[in-house]
Scaffold this motif. Structure first.
Motif, PDB file in Angstrom:
ATOM      1  N   LYS A 261       0.785  -1.173   0.070  1.00 39.34           N
ATOM      2  CA  LYS A 261       0.081   0.084  -0.200  1.00 39.34           C
ATOM      3  C   LYS A 261       0.684   1.396   0.062  1.00 39.34           C
ATOM      4  CE  LYS A 261      -3.891  -2.063   2.072  1.00 39.34           C
ATOM      5  NZ  LYS A 261      -4.974  -2.025   3.201  1.00 39.34           N
ATOM      6  N   ILE A 262       2.156   1.031  -0.101  1.00 39.38           N
ATOM      7  CA  ILE A 262       3.010   2.243  -0.060  1.00 39.38           C
ATOM      8  C   ILE A 262       3.565   2.616  -1.708  1.00 39.38           C
ATOM      9  CG2 ILE A 262       3.868   2.324   2.103  1.00 39.38           C
ATOM     10  CD1 ILE A 262       6.421   0.862   1.199  1.00 39.38           C
ATOM     11  N   THR A 263       3.684   3.818  -1.913  1.00 38.15           N
ATOM     12  CA  THR A 263       4.047   3.978  -3.481  1.00 38.15           C
ATOM     13  C   THR A 263       5.425   3.399  -3.795  1.00 38.15           C
ATOM     14  OG1 THR A 263       5.365   5.952  -3.123  1.00 38.15           O
ATOM     15  CG2 THR A 263       2.947   6.082  -3.279  1.00 38.15           C
ATOM     16  N   LEU A 264       5.430   3.035  -5.123  1.00 38.33           N
ATOM     17  CA  LEU A 264       6.946   2.675  -5.582  1.00 38.33           C
ATOM     18  C   LEU A 264       7.954   3.324  -5.194  1.00 38.33           C
ATOM     19  CD1 LEU A 264       5.568   1.413  -9.160  1.00 38.33           C
ATOM     20  CD2 LEU A 264       6.261  -0.022  -7.277  1.00 38.33           C
ATOM     21  N   ARG A 265       7.930   4.714  -5.449  1.00 37.30           N
ATOM     22  CA  ARG A 265       8.967   5.572  -5.231  1.00 37.30           C
ATOM     23  C   ARG A 265       9.564   5.278  -3.702  1.00 37.30           C
ATOM     24  NH1 ARG A 265       8.121  10.134  -2.234  1.00 37.30           N
ATOM     25  NH2 ARG A 265      10.244  11.541  -2.261  1.00 37.30           N
ATOM     26  N   THR A 266       8.548   5.220  -2.817  1.00 37.40           N
ATOM     27  CA  THR A 266       8.792   4.788  -1.276  1.00 37.40           C
ATOM     28  C   THR A 266       9.676   3.441  -1.205  1.00 37.40           C
ATOM     29  OG1 THR A 266       7.238   6.189  -0.515  1.00 37.40           O
ATOM     30  CG2 THR A 266       8.102   4.481   0.855  1.00 37.40           C
ATOM     31  N   ARG A 267       8.908   2.386  -2.107  1.00 42.09           N
ATOM     32  CA  ARG A 267       9.742   1.036  -1.906  1.00 42.09           C
ATOM     33  C   ARG A 267      11.019   1.186  -2.519  1.00 42.09           C
ATOM     34  NH1 ARG A 267       5.430  -2.283  -4.893  1.00 42.09           N
ATOM     35  NH2 ARG A 267       3.650  -0.562  -4.669  1.00 42.09           N
ATOM     36  N   LEU A 268      11.322   1.880  -3.372  1.00 33.02           N
ATOM     37  CA  LEU A 268      12.788   1.981  -3.999  1.00 33.02           C
ATOM     38  C   LEU A 268      13.673   2.663  -2.779  1.00 33.02           C
ATOM     39  CD1 LEU A 268      14.489   1.868  -6.536  1.00 33.02           C
ATOM     40  CD2 LEU A 268      13.838   4.028  -7.187  1.00 33.02           C
ATOM     41  N   VAL A 269      13.184   3.596  -2.451  1.00 33.53           N
ATOM     42  CA  VAL A 269      14.038   4.580  -1.509  1.00 33.53           C
ATOM     43  C   VAL A 269      14.512   3.460  -0.047  1.00 33.53           C
ATOM     44  CG1 VAL A 269      14.218   6.464   0.392  1.00 33.53           C
ATOM     45  CG2 VAL A 269      13.421   6.785  -2.087  1.00 33.53           C
ATOM     46  N   ARG A 270      13.478   2.854   0.213  1.00 31.30           N
ATOM     47  CA  ARG A 270      13.550   1.816   1.558  1.00 31.30           C
ATOM     48  C   ARG A 270      14.566   0.935   0.996  1.00 31.30           C
ATOM     49  NH1 ARG A 270       7.683   1.446   4.323  1.00 31.30           N
ATOM     50  NH2 ARG A 270       7.464   3.866   4.963  1.00 31.30           N
ATOM     51  N   GLY A 271      14.261   0.324  -0.209  1.00 34.32           N
ATOM     52  CA  GLY A 271      15.063  -0.802  -0.632  1.00 34.32           C
ATOM     53  C   GLY A 271      16.618  -0.463  -0.762  1.00 34.32           C
ATOM     54  N   LEU A 272      16.887   0.798  -1.272  1.00 28.89           N
ATOM     55  CA  LEU A 272      18.241   1.164  -1.479  1.00 28.89           C
ATOM     56  C   LEU A 272      18.898   1.270  -0.021  1.00 28.89           C
ATOM     57  CD1 LEU A 272      17.816   3.681  -4.390  1.00 28.89           C
ATOM     58  CD2 LEU A 272      18.844   1.690  -4.414  1.00 28.89           C
ATOM     59  N   VAL A 273      18.105   1.842   1.068  1.00 33.18           N
ATOM     60  CA  VAL A 273      18.622   1.915   2.244  1.00 33.18           C
ATOM     61  C   VAL A 273      18.987   0.663   3.047  1.00 33.18           C
ATOM     62  CG1 VAL A 273      18.230   2.650   4.638  1.00 33.18           C
ATOM     63  CG2 VAL A 273      17.510   4.158   2.734  1.00 33.18           C
ATOM     64  N   VAL A 274      18.168  -0.306   2.760  1.00 30.20           N
ATOM     65  CA  VAL A 274      18.289  -1.686   3.354  1.00 30.20           C
ATOM     66  C   VAL A 274      19.413  -2.253   2.611  1.00 30.20           C
ATOM     67  CG1 VAL A 274      17.232  -3.862   3.567  1.00 30.20           C
ATOM     68  CG2 VAL A 274      15.726  -1.928   3.854  1.00 30.20           C
ATOM     69  N   PHE A 275      19.753  -2.149   1.451  1.00 31.95           N
ATOM     70  CA  PHE A 275      20.797  -2.550   0.582  1.00 31.95           C
ATOM     71  C   PHE A 275      22.194  -2.073   1.236  1.00 31.95           C
ATOM     72  CE2 PHE A 275      23.433  -2.726  -3.437  1.00 31.95           C
ATOM     73  CZ  PHE A 275      23.615  -4.302  -3.405  1.00 31.95           C
ATOM     74  N   VAL A 276      22.239  -0.912   1.537  1.00 30.27           N
ATOM     75  CA  VAL A 276      23.503  -0.315   2.116  1.00 30.27           C
ATOM     76  C   VAL A 276      23.567  -1.052   3.376  1.00 30.27           C
ATOM     77  CG1 VAL A 276      24.457   1.395   3.047  1.00 30.27           C
ATOM     78  CG2 VAL A 276      23.570   1.801   0.854  1.00 30.27           C
ATOM     79  N   ALA A 277      22.715  -1.088   4.119  1.00 31.76           N
ATOM     80  CA  ALA A 277      22.698  -1.643   5.836  1.00 31.76           C
ATOM     81  C   ALA A 277      22.897  -3.122   5.558  1.00 31.76           C
ATOM     82  CB  ALA A 277      21.358  -1.414   6.344  1.00 31.76           C
ATOM     83  N   GLY A 278      22.645  -3.736   4.570  1.00 33.08           N
ATOM     84  CA  GLY A 278      22.700  -5.412   4.458  1.00 33.08           C
ATOM     85  C   GLY A 278      24.310  -5.599   4.187  1.00 33.08           C
ATOM     86  N   LEU A 279      24.811  -4.770   3.332  1.00 29.13           N
ATOM     87  CA  LEU A 279      26.330  -4.889   2.953  1.00 29.13           C
ATOM     88  C   LEU A 279      27.236  -4.625   3.975  1.00 29.13           C
ATOM     89  CD1 LEU A 279      26.481  -3.556  -0.851  1.00 29.13           C
ATOM     90  CD2 LEU A 279      27.123  -5.973   0.093  1.00 29.13           C
ATOM     91  N   THR A 280      26.724  -3.735   5.115  1.00 32.37           N
ATOM     92  CA  THR A 280      27.595  -3.269   6.048  1.00 32.37           C
ATOM     93  C   THR A 280      28.468  -4.686   6.842  1.00 32.37           C
ATOM     94  OG1 THR A 280      26.434  -1.301   6.341  1.00 32.37           O
ATOM     95  CG2 THR A 280      27.976  -2.162   8.104  1.00 32.37           C
ATOM     96  N   PRO A 281      27.590  -5.458   7.290  1.00 27.26           N
ATOM     97  CA  PRO A 281      28.311  -6.648   8.104  1.00 27.26           C
ATOM     98  C   PRO A 281      29.534  -7.270   6.975  1.00 27.26           C
ATOM     99  CG  PRO A 281      26.036  -6.553   8.201  1.00 27.26           C
ATOM    100  CD  PRO A 281      26.410  -5.886   7.225  1.00 27.26           C
TER     101      PRO A 281
END
Length: 388
Positions: A261-281
């Motif tokens: 129920k959230i926009t594609l734009r919001t999903r993209l931004v959140r996905g990129l943030v999670v991508f960076v967080a996931g690579l940190t370890p």
């Protein structure tokens, strides 16, 4: 199924060419150069073949292109077998890359056509989201199994077998796909539509994001092989990379099954943030077991981000240019993979694999910064979407 078979070789060509050329020439540098030329030629040609598809239809372009591609790969193998001059390998590799087509983009274009409302408006966004999610999972299955399958063939049968199977699958799958006329999108001609989709600000933004993400993929592939070798088990590299793709495959299944129920734009931004967080370890791991877990979690954001990006392209690009628009994403990823592989290799030689993972992290940060900073270019497109 035809599209799946036809694009399996995407994950087989690079390693198949590398293993074959190295077995003949004894040079990893030459093998890597030929493989890189194929990738770069494909990246350059994908939008052009996409434009031809939008203008003339999928089947009329795919059939001649796949025959040229099959001939070029056959020529590459024959030239290698005959110990021909290296420049002939480069030439045949370039032709193979130029004649390769972005079959994944065409599969997604068919889904968009099948689920449309019968006019130039977009159709059931929930079903289209599920379809794109399915295709992303299929891509991850291909990238998990293709390289390992090719390596087994090349090492247990002969150096040519992996590339032969790749060529056969490409020709058979693409021809079968071309014969499915009932799902082929009609050619849409609008005289007022000129130029190229990359001129659309949102498409240019997403292509830049995919360029940075491709650099992550290319560098992780190279650095992970070196990391496994450094820890005394080079064969574990395949398992580590499978964990990376496996995380993406699992998240793709989860992402596609949800009603958002959230926009594609919001999903993209959140996905990129999670991508960076996931690579940190990944930057902190010092043994193979811990790295396998870290890479799995690092891969979780890949499929959702790619799915969302293709969905945004589907909404931004006119129907008459949809295949070319999606092909720009493939081109951006291809260029990114080539740059990432080159940089990852050089940084690994200079600073060691653990430190070289820092390049992938910087590229992920760059993707996030570009995506977040330019997300306003996606707002007008997403504002009119039907919530799913």
């Amino acid at each position: 199924m035809a599209g799946f078979v036809g694009r399996i070789p995407i994950s087989m060509l690079g390693i198949g060419i590398t293993l074959l050329v190295h077995s003949i020439t004894g040079s990893f540098a030459t093998a890597g150069a030929v493989s890189a030329i194929v990738s770069l030629a494909y990246a350059v040609a994908a939008p052009l073949s996409g434009r031809l598809v939008d203008r003339f239809g999928q089947a009329r372009v795919l059939v001649p292109f796949v025959f040229v591609h099959g001939i070029a790969l056959s020529g590459l193998m024959l030239l290698a077998h005959a110990h021909a001059p290296v420049w002939t390998l480069y030439a045949s590799g370039a032709l193979a890359g130029l004649s390769a087509t972005s079959l994944g983009s065409m599969v997604r274009a068919r889904w968009s056509h099948l689920l449309s409302n019968g006019d130039d408006t977009r159709g059931d966004s929930g079903k289209l989201h599920a379809a794109f999610s399915f295709e992303s999972v299929a891509d991850e299955v291909i990238f998990v199994t293709g390289p390992a399958f090719t390596a087994v063939l090349a090492t247990s049968v002969n150096a040519y077998s992996g590339l032969i199977v790749a060529a056969v699958l490409t020709v058979v799958g693409t021809l079968a796909f071309s014969l499915l006329k009932s799902t082929e999108p009609p050619v849409v001609r609008h005289r007022e539509q000129r130029g190229t989709p990359i001129a659309i600000p949102g498409v240019a933004l997403l292509s830049a994001v995919m360029l940075a993400m491709g650099a992550v993929f290319g560098s992780v592939d190279i650095v992970t092989v070196a990391f496994a070798e450094e820890h005394g088990n080079k064969a574990a590299a395949g398992f580590l990379l499978a964990c990376f793709s496996g995380g993406s495959m699992v998240s793709g299944l989860w992402y596609g099954a949800r009603v958002w129920k959230i926009t594609l734009r919001t999903r993209l931004v959140r996905g990129l943030v999670v991508f960076v967080a996931g690579l940190t370890p990944v930057l902190l791991m010092g043994n193979l077991g811990a790295m396998a877990v870290a890479l799995f979690f690092a891969g979780l954001a890949i499929s959702p981000t790619l799915i969302t990006t293709f969905s945004l392209i589907e909404r931004m690009v006119p129907a008459a240019q949809l295949t070319e628009g999606m092909a720009w994403l493939s081109t951006s990823i291809g260029f990114g993979v080539a740059v990432g592989a080159w940089a990852g290799g050089h940084l690994t030689d200079s600073y060691g694999p653990s430190n070289a993972y820092g390049f992938a992290y910087v590229c992920a940060l760059l993707a996030m910064v570009v995506g977040v900073a330019g997300s306003s270019w996606l707002r007008t497109t997403v504002a009119s979407e039907t919530r799913s």
